[in-house]
Design an enzyme around this catalytic site. Structure first.
Site, PDB file in Angstrom:
ATOM      1  N   GLU A  96     -88.170 -33.180   2.562  1.00 29.52           N
ATOM      2  CA  GLU A  96     -87.447 -34.277   3.215  1.00 29.52           C
ATOM      3  C   GLU A  96     -88.236 -34.841   4.390  1.00 29.52           C
ATOM      4  OE1 GLU A  96     -83.469 -32.771   3.940  1.00 29.52           O
ATOM      5  OE2 GLU A  96     -83.002 -33.020   1.804  1.00 29.52           O
ATOM      6  N   CYS A 152     -88.113 -35.512  -4.209  1.00 34.11           N
ATOM      7  CA  CYS A 152     -87.357 -34.488  -4.932  1.00 34.11           C
ATOM      8  C   CYS A 152     -88.296 -33.420  -5.502  1.00 34.11           C
ATOM      9  CB  CYS A 152     -86.601 -35.107  -6.103  1.00 34.11           C
ATOM     10  SG  CYS A 152     -85.257 -36.199  -5.645  1.00 34.11           S
ATOM     11  N   GLU A 196     -88.427 -32.211  -8.472  1.00 30.68           N
ATOM     12  CA  GLU A 196     -88.961 -32.553  -9.795  1.00 30.68           C
ATOM     13  C   GLU A 196     -90.220 -33.406  -9.686  1.00 30.68           C
ATOM     14  OE1 GLU A 196     -85.892 -32.836  -8.653  1.00 30.68           O
ATOM     15  OE2 GLU A 196     -84.391 -32.868 -10.254  1.00 30.68           O
ATOM     16  N   CYS A 250     -86.103 -39.506 -10.550  1.00 29.83           N
ATOM     17  CA  CYS A 250     -86.857 -38.449 -11.241  1.00 29.83           C
ATOM     18  C   CYS A 250     -86.762 -38.604 -12.753  1.00 29.83           C
ATOM     19  CB  CYS A 250     -86.370 -37.072 -10.804  1.00 29.83           C
ATOM     20  SG  CYS A 250     -86.833 -36.692  -9.104  1.00 29.83           S
ATOM     21  N   ASN A 288     -87.970 -29.744  -2.949  1.00 33.39           N
ATOM     22  CA  ASN A 288     -87.780 -31.024  -2.269  1.00 33.39           C
ATOM     23  C   ASN A 288     -88.363 -30.961  -0.861  1.00 33.39           C
ATOM     24  OD1 ASN A 288     -85.570 -29.246  -1.929  1.00 33.39           O
ATOM     25  ND2 ASN A 288     -84.136 -30.900  -1.471  1.00 33.39           N
ATOM     26  N   CYS A 326     -82.167 -36.628 -10.366  1.00 33.21           N
ATOM     27  CA  CYS A 326     -81.673 -37.933  -9.925  1.00 33.21           C
ATOM     28  C   CYS A 326     -82.288 -39.035 -10.812  1.00 33.21           C
ATOM     29  CB  CYS A 326     -82.032 -38.166  -8.460  1.00 33.21           C
ATOM     30  SG  CYS A 326     -83.747 -38.688  -8.191  1.00 33.21           S
TER      31      CYS A 326
HETATM   32  N1  THU Z   1     -82.884 -33.604  -4.749  1.00 37.11           N
HETATM   33  C1  THU Z   1     -83.851 -33.040  -5.544  1.00 37.11           C
HETATM   34  O1  THU Z   1     -84.856 -32.519  -5.038  1.00 37.11           O
HETATM   35  N2  THU Z   1     -83.681 -33.098  -6.879  1.00 37.11           N
HETATM   36  C2  THU Z   1     -82.553 -33.550  -7.499  1.00 37.11           C
HETATM   37  O2  THU Z   1     -82.485 -33.532  -8.706  1.00 37.11           O
HETATM   38  C3  THU Z   1     -81.431 -34.044  -6.699  1.00 37.11           C
HETATM   39  C4  THU Z   1     -81.729 -34.292  -5.272  1.00 37.11           C
HETATM   40  C5  THU Z   1     -83.029 -33.490  -3.293  1.00 37.11           C
HETATM   41  C6  THU Z   1     -83.339 -34.754  -2.557  1.00 37.11           C
HETATM   42  C7  THU Z   1     -82.829 -34.402  -1.165  1.00 37.11           C
HETATM   43  O3  THU Z   1     -83.835 -33.664  -0.492  1.00 37.11           O
HETATM   44  C8  THU Z   1     -81.663 -33.492  -1.423  1.00 37.11           C
HETATM   45  O4  THU Z   1     -81.831 -33.002  -2.747  1.00 37.11           O
HETATM   46  C9  THU Z   1     -80.301 -34.152  -1.294  1.00 37.11           C
HETATM   47  O5  THU Z   1     -80.238 -35.293  -2.048  1.00 37.11           O
END
Ligand code: THU
Length: 130
Positions: free
Chosen positions: A44, A53, A55, A89, A42, A86
């Site tokens: 940010e 994310c 994925e 994704c 991920n 999520c």
């Molecule tokens: N996140 C992911 O990278 N994948 C997921 O399946 C769930 C959430 C990340 C997004 C954000 O950077 C952090 O997790 C918190 O939501």
């Protein structure tokens, strides 16, 4: 287990997570039908919305390299609980392969394997527009 190596790649990819806001690291490893693997973490952003994310990073790396035939994706985080993709994704995965395996795991790589179509039943796939 069949996906142990893929899970290890997801765990390794997690090390590059850029998470100054949530401090929640996620790693993903996407196995293509030709055997290629694309990893993602991920990434940010200070404005929150642009965050991507793990994925989707992996999927976009694959597609941008000309590879859209997916077999499976492994996902992991630092949580004791299994981390599932999520909703956004799930929709992105559904675009390419409703029948691919999604291996969702916790920090110890304990996991549950589900198909995309199980994670996103009755998906909007675009066929409706034909
Ligand atoms: N996140 C992911 O990278 N994948 C997921 O399946 C769930 C959430 C990340 C997004 C954000 O950077 C952090 O997790 C918190 O939501």
């Amino acid at each position: 287990m069949k996906y142990d190596a893929l899970l290890e790649k997801a765990k390794k990819a997690k090390e590059n997570a850029y998470v100054p806001y949530s401090n929640f690291r996620v790693g993903a490893a996407l196995l293509c039908k030709n055997g290629d693997v694309y990893t993602g973490c991920n990434v940010e952003n200070a404005a929150y919305g642009p965050t991507c994310c793990a994925e989707r990073v992996a999927v976009f790396k694959a597609v941008s390299n000309g590879n859209k035939e997916f077999e499976a994706i492994a996902v992991t985080s630092d949580s004791d609980d299994v981390t599932y993709p999520c909703g956004v994704c799930r929709q992105v995965l559904a675009e390419f392969a409703l029948d691919m395996d999604v291996i969702s795991s916790n920090k110890d790589l304990e996991n549950e394997v589900l198909k995309v179509e199980e994670l996103l039943p009755r998906a909007f796939t675009g066929k409706e527009m034909e």
